[in-house]
Motif scaffolding. Structure first.
Motif, mmCIF file in Angstrom:
data_model
loop_
_atom_site.group_PDB
_atom_site.id
_atom_site.type_symbol
_atom_site.label_atom_id
_atom_site.label_comp_id
_atom_site.label_asym_id
_atom_site.label_seq_id
_atom_site.Cartn_x
_atom_site.Cartn_y
_atom_site.Cartn_z
ATOM 1 N N LEU A 1 5.398 -32.597 8.390
ATOM 2 C CA LEU A 1 6.711 -33.390 9.488
ATOM 3 C C LEU A 1 6.277 -32.909 11.103
ATOM 4 O O LEU A 1 6.458 -33.565 11.708
ATOM 5 N N GLU A 2 5.574 -31.681 10.712
ATOM 6 C CA GLU A 2 5.738 -30.620 12.355
ATOM 7 C C GLU A 2 4.116 -31.205 12.928
ATOM 8 O O GLU A 2 3.662 -31.479 14.286
ATOM 9 N N LEU A 3 3.097 -32.614 12.022
ATOM 10 C CA LEU A 3 1.310 -32.640 12.903
ATOM 11 C C LEU A 3 2.438 -33.943 13.367
ATOM 12 O O LEU A 3 2.110 -34.712 13.478
ATOM 13 N N THR B 1 7.956 -41.484 5.248
ATOM 14 C CA THR B 1 6.902 -41.990 3.553
ATOM 15 C C THR B 1 7.256 -39.793 2.890
ATOM 16 O O THR B 1 7.404 -39.449 1.819
ATOM 17 N N ILE B 2 7.106 -39.077 4.014
ATOM 18 C CA ILE B 2 6.871 -37.668 3.661
ATOM 19 C C ILE B 2 8.464 -37.266 3.414
ATOM 20 O O ILE B 2 8.393 -37.200 2.934
ATOM 21 N N ARG B 3 9.443 -37.873 4.146
ATOM 22 C CA ARG B 3 10.694 -37.342 4.447
ATOM 23 C C ARG B 3 11.573 -38.434 3.171
ATOM 24 O O ARG B 3 11.645 -37.528 2.787
ATOM 25 N N GLU B 4 10.781 -39.585 2.751
ATOM 26 C CA GLU B 4 11.447 -40.089 1.233
ATOM 27 C C GLU B 4 11.267 -38.997 0.155
ATOM 28 O O GLU B 4 11.312 -39.192 -1.242
ATOM 29 N N THR B 5 9.622 -38.567 -0.090
ATOM 30 C CA THR B 5 9.239 -37.979 -0.869
ATOM 31 C C THR B 5 9.943 -36.622 -0.836
ATOM 32 O O THR B 5 10.272 -36.072 -1.896
ATOM 33 N N VAL C 1 -3.287 -36.382 8.202
ATOM 34 C CA VAL C 1 -3.456 -35.419 8.726
ATOM 35 C C VAL C 1 -5.178 -34.674 7.846
ATOM 36 O O VAL C 1 -4.847 -34.009 9.213
ATOM 37 N N GLU C 2 -5.931 -35.094 7.844
ATOM 38 C CA GLU C 2 -7.216 -35.155 8.177
ATOM 39 C C GLU C 2 -8.263 -35.091 9.420
ATOM 40 O O GLU C 2 -9.172 -34.323 9.381
ATOM 41 N N HIS C 3 -7.509 -35.779 9.712
ATOM 42 C CA HIS C 3 -8.864 -36.620 10.966
ATOM 43 C C HIS C 3 -8.005 -36.430 12.813
ATOM 44 O O HIS C 3 -8.242 -36.967 13.652
ATOM 45 N N LEU D 1 -2.695 -26.356 10.049
ATOM 46 C CA LEU D 1 -2.257 -25.974 8.178
ATOM 47 C C LEU D 1 -3.319 -25.060 7.462
ATOM 48 O O LEU D 1 -2.830 -24.173 6.990
ATOM 49 N N ILE D 2 -3.978 -24.581 8.714
ATOM 50 C CA ILE D 2 -4.966 -22.911 8.159
ATOM 51 C C ILE D 2 -4.298 -21.982 8.775
ATOM 52 O O ILE D 2 -3.709 -21.077 7.570
ATOM 53 N N SER D 3 -3.454 -22.659 9.538
ATOM 54 C CA SER D 3 -2.395 -20.622 10.434
ATOM 55 C C SER D 3 -1.094 -20.718 9.428
ATOM 56 O O SER D 3 -1.012 -19.968 9.244
ATOM 57 N N TYR D 4 -0.799 -22.532 9.317
ATOM 58 C CA TYR D 4 0.201 -22.353 8.168
ATOM 59 C C TYR D 4 -0.462 -21.285 6.879
ATOM 60 O O TYR D 4 0.780 -20.382 6.547
ATOM 61 N N PHE D 5 -1.247 -22.079 6.529
ATOM 62 C CA PHE D 5 -1.676 -20.735 4.821
ATOM 63 C C PHE D 5 -1.821 -19.652 5.083
ATOM 64 O O PHE D 5 -1.585 -18.585 4.401
#
Length: 336
Positions: free
Chosen positions: A223-225, A235-239, A317-319, A327-331
């Motif tokens: 959600l922060e991206l 869609t993410i919130r519903e998930t 996400v990827e593009h 995501l790299i920083s997150y992991f």
């Protein structure tokens, strides 16, 4: 030079106006310098329109309500239909073909953000594999002066082992994800300690549970991206809401062959890029958790077409280099 290609890479054909999610809508289309020079010398009425459709400061095509200015009402490209395919800029002529460059090696795959590439991947008889050819061309050594051939050899071996594990149907799919995660962490620790020679000797049988809480935390990060369409956030919130309000469920092993192919595709695309930034664990986790998040989104939206789920995730996400680096920083934080 070794050329390593995803199976059927050369058979890909754009479906143009029949595409359910056009790459000419939503994205800023960057133009390479050679194409900009070519467009600047195009004459006639269309040449005037072409030059008027370019943001020269940004080096990109202008947009009309998120649509590329060259995209007509029928969903076809006026630039290609008027001047021919040779006039397409690199972005348009190459997409969704993705290339990773390593010393004397080129790796080619089809981006999961393309609906037609996803359709090919989802074909029941399609198994993700690689086709390899070789010629006598070599990179100029000065172009890869700092390239660590030993480390790359270790990363290639590890990726092969991970992709082999990903295909092992005798192991439950979520356990395969957990084993790959453990292997990536072991590899990262050895790399950080300077024990590169030991990287071939790690175990691929250890596992560390990827809890629902951990996966949910990652969904929150999505959600922060950066976002192309606000509907993606919904869609993410519903998930997240679905998994907060429903007991954990087991995914049917009968359906995991599709997700296996997604995992292998993402490992192939991302993992060996660690040769340039040392982010072995984070790059493996992008492949692992992207696969699990797609599974979770699908479970929360059973009426959503799976192909749509996959290409929307990839588009959002990827593009974006910013999103991938986030995501790299997150992991990477897990290593502190």
């Amino acid at each position: 030079m070794i050329y390593r290609k995803q199976k059927d890479f050369d058979k890909f054909k754009c479906i143009a106006d029949k595409c359910p999610k056009s790459c000419c809508i939503g994205w800023q289309i960057m133009i390479d310098d050679d194409s900009l020079d070519k467009y600047a010398t195009t004459s006639g009425d269309f040449g005037y329109r072409l030059k008027s459709s370019i943001n020269y400061e940004e080096g990109s095509f202008l947009q009309n309500y998120t649509r590329c200015s060259m995209l007509n009402k029928t969903g076809l490209c006026d630039l290609q239909s008027t001047l021919g395919e040779s006039y397409l800029c690199n972005t348009c002529s190459k997409y969704p073909r993705h290339v990773e460059e390593f010393q004397d090696i080129r790796e080619y795959s089809l981006s999961l953000s393309c609906p037609e590439a996803v359709r090919m991947l989802l074909e029941p008889d399609y198994s993700f594999s690689l086709e390899e050819t070789e010629d006598d061309i070599f990179d100029a050594p000065e172009e890869f002066e700092d390239f660590d051939l030993l480390l790359f050899d270790k990363l290639e071996y590890a990726r092969d082992k991970m992709m082999e594990l990903a295909k092992n149907e005798s192991i439950p799919f979520l356990e395969r994800l957990e084993r790959i995660r453990c292997a990536a962490l072991a590899l990262q620790n050895l790399y950080d300690e300077g024990e590169i020679f030991e990287m071939d000797n790690i175990s691929y049988e250890n596992k560390s549970t990827i809890s629902l809480e951990y996966a949910m935390s990652g969904l929150g990060t999505l959600l922060e991206l950066e976002v192309l369409e606000e509907s993606w956030h919904e869609t993410i919130r519903e998930t997240i809401s679905y998994w907060n309000n429903n007991p954990p469920k087991q995914f049917s092993e009968d359906s995991t062959f599709v997700f296996e192919k997604i995992l292998i595709s993402l490992l192939f695309n991302y993992f060996c890029g660690a040769i340039y930034d040392g982010q072995i664990y984070a790059r493996a986790m992008i492949a692992i958790m992207s696969t699990q998040w797609i599974m979770m989104i699908q479970a929360a939206h059973p009426n959503m077409d799976l192909a749509q789920n996959i290409y929307l995730y990839s588009r959002e996400v990827e593009h974006s280099d910013i999103n991938v680096n986030t995501l790299i920083s997150y992991f990477e934080q897990e290593l502190d």
